[in-house]
Design a protein around this motif. Sequence first.
Motif, PDB file in Angstrom:
ATOM      1  N   ASP A 235       0.834  -1.208   0.000  1.00  0.00           N
ATOM      2  CA  ASP A 235       0.000   0.000   0.000  1.00  0.00           C
ATOM      3  C   ASP A 235       0.867   1.256   0.000  1.00  0.00           C
ATOM      4  N   ALA A 236       1.908   1.266   0.858  1.00  0.00           N
ATOM      5  CA  ALA A 236       2.787   2.433   0.933  1.00  0.00           C
ATOM      6  C   ALA A 236       3.577   2.615  -0.360  1.00  0.00           C
ATOM      7  N   THR A 237       4.031   1.508  -0.933  1.00  0.00           N
ATOM      8  CA  THR A 237       4.806   1.588  -2.170  1.00  0.00           C
ATOM      9  C   THR A 237       3.967   2.119  -3.321  1.00  0.00           C
ATOM     10  N   VAL A 238       2.746   1.616  -3.447  1.00  0.00           N
ATOM     11  CA  VAL A 238       1.852   2.062  -4.523  1.00  0.00           C
ATOM     12  C   VAL A 238       1.531   3.541  -4.359  1.00  0.00           C
TER      13      VAL A 238
ATOM     14  N   GLU B  25       2.390   6.663  -6.999  1.00  0.00           N
ATOM     15  CA  GLU B  25       1.392   7.624  -7.470  1.00  0.00           C
ATOM     16  C   GLU B  25       1.833   9.064  -7.215  1.00  0.00           C
ATOM     17  N   GLU B  26       2.458   9.303  -6.069  1.00  0.00           N
ATOM     18  CA  GLU B  26       2.839  10.684  -5.726  1.00  0.00           C
ATOM     19  C   GLU B  26       4.110  11.135  -6.428  1.00  0.00           C
ATOM     20  N   PHE B  27       5.135  10.264  -6.490  1.00  0.00           N
ATOM     21  CA  PHE B  27       6.449  10.696  -6.971  1.00  0.00           C
ATOM     22  C   PHE B  27       6.734  10.292  -8.417  1.00  0.00           C
ATOM     23  N   GLN B  28       5.908   9.432  -8.990  1.00  0.00           N
ATOM     24  CA  GLN B  28       6.038   9.054 -10.398  1.00  0.00           C
ATOM     25  C   GLN B  28       7.468   8.630 -10.765  1.00  0.00           C
ATOM     26  N   PRO B  29       8.043   7.652 -10.068  1.00  0.00           N
ATOM     27  CA  PRO B  29       9.400   7.210 -10.401  1.00  0.00           C
ATOM     28  C   PRO B  29       9.429   6.493 -11.743  1.00  0.00           C
ATOM     29  N   ALA B  30      10.640   6.451 -12.326  1.00  0.00           N
ATOM     30  CA  ALA B  30      10.811   5.715 -13.582  1.00  0.00           C
ATOM     31  C   ALA B  30      10.947   4.219 -13.334  1.00  0.00           C
ATOM     32  N   SER B  31      11.346   3.845 -12.125  1.00  0.00           N
ATOM     33  CA  SER B  31      11.488   2.426 -11.796  1.00  0.00           C
ATOM     34  C   SER B  31      11.281   2.217 -10.304  1.00  0.00           C
ATOM     35  N   VAL B  32      10.959   0.981  -9.949  1.00  0.00           N
ATOM     36  CA  VAL B  32      10.768   0.580  -8.556  1.00  0.00           C
ATOM     37  C   VAL B  32      11.595  -0.667  -8.308  1.00  0.00           C
TER      38      VAL B  32
ATOM     39  N   LEU C 101       2.967  -6.845  -5.395  1.00  0.00           N
ATOM     40  CA  LEU C 101       3.551  -5.705  -6.116  1.00  0.00           C
ATOM     41  C   LEU C 101       3.315  -5.835  -7.617  1.00  0.00           C
ATOM     42  N   SER C 102       3.539  -7.013  -8.146  1.00  0.00           N
ATOM     43  CA  SER C 102       3.357  -7.214  -9.594  1.00  0.00           C
ATOM     44  C   SER C 102       1.917  -6.950 -10.013  1.00  0.00           C
ATOM     45  N   GLU C 103       0.973  -7.289  -9.136  1.00  0.00           N
ATOM     46  CA  GLU C 103      -0.441  -7.076  -9.459  1.00  0.00           C
ATOM     47  C   GLU C 103      -0.849  -5.607  -9.358  1.00  0.00           C
ATOM     48  N   ARG C 104      -0.257  -4.858  -8.436  1.00  0.00           N
ATOM     49  CA  ARG C 104      -0.785  -3.540  -8.120  1.00  0.00           C
ATOM     50  C   ARG C 104       0.028  -2.368  -8.655  1.00  0.00           C
ATOM     51  N   LEU C 105       1.298  -2.577  -8.973  1.00  0.00           N
ATOM     52  CA  LEU C 105       2.095  -1.460  -9.464  1.00  0.00           C
ATOM     53  C   LEU C 105       1.679  -1.099 -10.893  1.00  0.00           C
TER      54      LEU C 105
END
Length: 360
Positions: free
Chosen positions: A272-275, A279-286, A302-306
């Motif tokens: 939840d925190a990662t997603v 959304e807020e910081f719009q990184p190019a990668s995780v 993560l694979s399902e929700r990112l």
Amino acid sequence: MIVLGIESSCDETSAAVVKDGRVLLSNVVNSQVDIHAEYGGVVPEVAARSHIEVINPVIRQALREANVTWDDIDAIAVAYAPGLIGSLLVGVLATRTLAELHNKPLYPVHHVEGHIYANFITDSTNPELKLPSKQPTFPMLALAVSGLHSQLMIFEDHGNYRLLGDTLDDAVGEAFDKVARMLGLPYPGGPSITTAALTGNPKAYSLPKAKLSNPYEFSFSGLKTAVLRAIQREVGVDHTFPSHKLAERLNDVQRADFAASFQYTAVKTLVDATVKAVEEFQPASVVIAGGVAANSELRRQLSERLPLPIEYAPISLCTDNGAMIAALGYYHAQVIEPTPVDNVTVRPSLSMLDTVWNKA
């Protein structure tokens, strides 16, 4: 540039050789997990003695498997923080001696940041090792999760990052270990709970997520207590009943359901925190890093929700290893000067935010 990396921050003695921060030539790990399983956790004095016994053979094996000599090594990197002081001392003193003896530049690096840089290793002389197809790109969001750390960080570039949130109490890996003990599962708790959860129902028990003012901070103490109270209710005892005797009252179905329910909630907290950060910081990668990054449920959620693709480092590079230290050492060498040998000391509690690298 060929870098030898040495890791001894806790209960794995490891040395590895990495070329140009991305090509894995060797990675030798001597694990003490069987030793500490007898005690249900890492015993610092035992860990330090074990490091002393094996560190030189491990280093020699790493050089041999990489098919290199000391003449081929361009630099040495060592984990000097954070970790158990006795364990760190063994690695640092061995590395200082080798750097002096072979006249090699020395780069002390942060263990947790090393975990993140395991994701930059994309090639190997071992064709059977499944690695990410490409290196992460910046800005990069990193979730570092292990027995001592649960952190979200945003990286603008190498050595340029800031902390979004940390754990306020137990790290997620520590919570896994403690819940495993309640359930009568063996140490280490992460793999034990994951295995037990395979036959369990993750919705069997409703467990709470901590509600915090900072959405990027974590707290697992309340979840751990909620599991304890739920087990007590399930077996018909009150809060005065000794927690170490609860496991013998659980049957296999209950144990599996508790494992699955706890794992689901703990992982959902991280995801939840990662997603939200994506959304807020719009990184190019995780990327995810640390021992808990090996957790299959974390990878699944993560694979399902990112909203963007994510690749994972192999399990062997999620747990403590010298390859991540060598990879990070390469990137240190691109931007900062090596540290004089006599100035390299252990820093058992050093924050990533206080490293020389982050202030370069």
